[in-house]
Write a protein that holds these residues in place. Sequence first.
Motif, mmCIF file in Angstrom:
data_model
loop_
_atom_site.group_PDB
_atom_site.id
_atom_site.type_symbol
_atom_site.label_atom_id
_atom_site.label_comp_id
_atom_site.label_asym_id
_atom_site.label_seq_id
_atom_site.Cartn_x
_atom_site.Cartn_y
_atom_site.Cartn_z
ATOM 1 N N SER A 116 0.760 -1.210 0.063
ATOM 2 C CA SER A 116 -0.035 -0.153 -0.172
ATOM 3 C C SER A 116 0.874 1.270 0.041
ATOM 4 C CB SER A 116 -0.873 -0.097 1.236
ATOM 5 O OG SER A 116 -1.850 -0.960 1.119
ATOM 6 N N HIS A 117 1.985 1.196 -0.456
ATOM 7 C CA HIS A 117 3.062 2.171 -0.716
ATOM 8 C C HIS A 117 2.232 3.757 -1.025
ATOM 9 C CE1 HIS A 117 5.520 -1.117 -0.303
ATOM 10 N NE2 HIS A 117 6.513 -0.372 0.472
ATOM 11 N N SER A 118 1.337 3.453 -2.419
ATOM 12 C CA SER A 118 0.924 4.686 -2.847
ATOM 13 C C SER A 118 -0.014 5.228 -1.932
ATOM 14 C CB SER A 118 0.199 4.303 -4.224
ATOM 15 O OG SER A 118 -0.675 3.176 -4.194
ATOM 16 N N LEU A 119 -0.831 4.780 -1.065
ATOM 17 C CA LEU A 119 -1.758 5.017 -0.274
ATOM 18 C C LEU A 119 -1.125 5.981 0.643
ATOM 19 C CD1 LEU A 119 -4.438 5.476 1.388
ATOM 20 C CD2 LEU A 119 -3.807 3.327 2.507
ATOM 21 N N TYR A 120 -0.168 5.494 1.369
ATOM 22 C CA TYR A 120 0.723 6.277 2.343
ATOM 23 C C TYR A 120 1.410 7.369 1.657
ATOM 24 C CZ TYR A 120 -1.100 2.530 5.291
ATOM 25 O OH TYR A 120 -1.869 1.562 5.615
ATOM 26 N N GLU A 121 1.973 7.188 0.651
ATOM 27 C CA GLU A 121 2.832 8.269 0.014
ATOM 28 C C GLU A 121 2.072 9.545 -0.167
ATOM 29 O OE1 GLU A 121 4.230 6.511 -3.588
ATOM 30 O OE2 GLU A 121 5.850 5.503 -2.594
ATOM 31 N N ARG A 122 0.614 9.457 -0.328
ATOM 32 C CA ARG A 122 -0.066 10.627 -0.510
ATOM 33 C C ARG A 122 -0.056 11.497 0.899
ATOM 34 N NH1 ARG A 122 -5.270 8.908 -3.790
ATOM 35 N NH2 ARG A 122 -4.771 6.878 -4.602
ATOM 36 N N PHE A 123 0.161 10.954 1.836
ATOM 37 C CA PHE A 123 0.045 11.531 3.104
ATOM 38 C C PHE A 123 1.804 11.729 3.707
ATOM 39 C CE2 PHE A 123 -3.651 9.075 3.023
ATOM 40 C CZ PHE A 123 -4.739 10.211 3.369
ATOM 41 N N GLY A 124 2.594 11.696 2.747
ATOM 42 C CA GLY A 124 3.611 12.104 3.070
ATOM 43 C C GLY A 124 4.967 10.925 3.681
ATOM 44 N N PHE A 125 4.275 9.793 3.693
ATOM 45 C CA PHE A 125 5.189 8.753 4.006
ATOM 46 C C PHE A 125 6.159 8.485 2.843
ATOM 47 C CE2 PHE A 125 2.003 8.146 7.218
ATOM 48 C CZ PHE A 125 2.586 7.752 8.302
ATOM 49 N N THR A 126 7.486 8.176 3.211
ATOM 50 C CA THR A 126 8.660 7.854 2.357
ATOM 51 C C THR A 126 9.405 6.632 2.900
ATOM 52 O OG1 THR A 126 10.079 9.609 3.286
ATOM 53 C CG2 THR A 126 8.701 10.157 1.518
ATOM 54 N N ALA A 127 10.180 6.157 1.954
ATOM 55 C CA ALA A 127 11.255 5.205 2.606
ATOM 56 C C ALA A 127 12.068 5.911 3.597
ATOM 57 C CB ALA A 127 11.953 4.718 1.453
ATOM 58 N N PRO A 128 12.644 5.236 4.432
ATOM 59 C CA PRO A 128 13.245 5.636 5.526
ATOM 60 C C PRO A 128 14.798 6.662 5.086
ATOM 61 C CG PRO A 128 12.970 3.587 6.183
ATOM 62 C CD PRO A 128 12.545 3.634 4.745
ATOM 63 N N GLN A 129 14.845 7.621 5.333
ATOM 64 C CA GLN A 129 15.940 8.646 4.714
ATOM 65 C C GLN A 129 17.238 8.035 5.031
ATOM 66 O OE1 GLN A 129 15.709 12.651 6.077
ATOM 67 N NE2 GLN A 129 13.636 13.086 5.036
ATOM 68 N N ARG A 130 17.237 7.265 6.428
ATOM 69 C CA ARG A 130 18.386 6.798 6.714
ATOM 70 C C ARG A 130 18.478 5.211 7.391
ATOM 71 N NH1 ARG A 130 20.851 10.105 11.087
ATOM 72 N NH2 ARG A 130 22.588 8.776 10.892
ATOM 73 N N PRO A 131 18.057 4.255 6.223
ATOM 74 C CA PRO A 131 17.646 3.043 6.267
ATOM 75 C C PRO A 131 18.860 2.249 7.326
ATOM 76 C CG PRO A 131 18.063 3.181 4.134
ATOM 77 C CD PRO A 131 18.214 4.305 4.561
ATOM 78 N N GLU A 132 20.110 2.696 7.204
ATOM 79 C CA GLU A 132 21.073 2.128 7.966
ATOM 80 C C GLU A 132 21.283 2.074 9.337
ATOM 81 O OE1 GLU A 132 22.400 6.173 6.885
ATOM 82 O OE2 GLU A 132 21.214 4.719 5.720
ATOM 83 N N THR A 133 20.341 3.279 9.756
ATOM 84 C CA THR A 133 20.097 3.386 10.966
ATOM 85 C C THR A 133 19.121 2.594 11.782
ATOM 86 O OG1 THR A 133 18.649 5.155 11.007
ATOM 87 C CG2 THR A 133 21.065 5.941 10.815
ATOM 88 N N LEU A 134 18.239 1.904 11.081
ATOM 89 C CA LEU A 134 16.982 1.337 11.405
ATOM 90 C C LEU A 134 17.439 -0.349 11.774
ATOM 91 C CD1 LEU A 134 14.283 2.696 9.291
ATOM 92 C CD2 LEU A 134 15.120 3.384 11.420
ATOM 93 N N MET A 135 16.800 -0.728 12.870
ATOM 94 C CA MET A 135 17.182 -2.214 13.149
ATOM 95 C C MET A 135 15.743 -2.724 13.521
ATOM 96 S SD MET A 135 20.919 -2.151 15.036
ATOM 97 C CE MET A 135 21.080 -3.980 14.979
ATOM 98 N N GLU A 136 15.792 -3.948 13.733
ATOM 99 C CA GLU A 136 14.422 -4.493 14.319
ATOM 100 C C GLU A 136 14.658 -5.954 14.567
ATOM 101 O OE1 GLU A 136 11.311 -4.750 10.874
ATOM 102 O OE2 GLU A 136 12.818 -6.008 9.784
ATOM 103 N N ARG A 137 13.817 -6.607 15.501
ATOM 104 C CA ARG A 137 13.605 -7.907 15.799
ATOM 105 C C ARG A 137 12.349 -8.230 15.226
ATOM 106 N NH1 ARG A 137 14.423 -9.394 21.801
ATOM 107 N NH2 ARG A 137 14.303 -11.326 20.760
ATOM 108 N N TYR A 138 12.495 -9.122 14.187
ATOM 109 C CA TYR A 138 10.939 -9.474 13.671
ATOM 110 C C TYR A 138 10.735 -10.930 13.632
ATOM 111 C CZ TYR A 138 7.788 -9.614 9.703
ATOM 112 O OH TYR A 138 6.509 -9.747 8.802
ATOM 113 N N PHE A 139 9.633 -11.367 13.956
ATOM 114 C CA PHE A 139 9.096 -12.688 14.192
ATOM 115 C C PHE A 139 7.925 -12.840 13.430
ATOM 116 C CE2 PHE A 139 11.322 -11.241 17.819
ATOM 117 C CZ PHE A 139 12.470 -12.170 17.995
ATOM 118 N N PRO A 140 7.920 -13.035 12.162
ATOM 119 C CA PRO A 140 6.849 -13.153 11.235
ATOM 120 C C PRO A 140 5.712 -14.302 11.396
ATOM 121 C CG PRO A 140 8.736 -13.720 9.857
ATOM 122 C CD PRO A 140 9.235 -13.367 11.344
#
Length: 145
Positions: A116-140
């Motif tokens: 749903s990227h196009s939906l959220y882009e309408r509201f100003g959401f973008t890919a992270p400016q600095r993705p190298e700073t983001l980390m996560e613990r993800y258990f799908p």
Amino acid sequence: MITNDSSFQVSTDQTQLDIPMIYRFLSEQSTWAVGISRPVVERAIENSLCFGGYLDGRQIAFARVITDFATFANLVDVFVVPEFRGRGYGKQLVGVVLRHPSLQKLRRFTLATTDSHSLYERFGFTAPQRPETLMERYFPNIYLS
């Protein structure tokens, strides 16, 4: 009640939420929470700012925001039930969420989406400016264990 137009209304009143419908959708139809238990859904709702979208008194949409109300928010569990998709209710719901007075002037507002990227882009959401700073613990598949 936060009114958006004459027929679709959005409310943050948790007593109005159709918990069984939300649970069924998340546990059976979502792509992100299949198998989630009802107690986990209830605890998540209880500890979040929730938005129910209603058409003629029937809940047809939902969104949940995890936030400290000061610096950060994460938008999660956004959905419109399948039979009501394609009518603009998702856009209206996200618009109401982002205009909520308690969610203004936050330093960071995040979300994750697979389709749903196009939906959220309408509201100003973008890919992270600095993705190298983001980390996560993800258990799908945690809810299927």
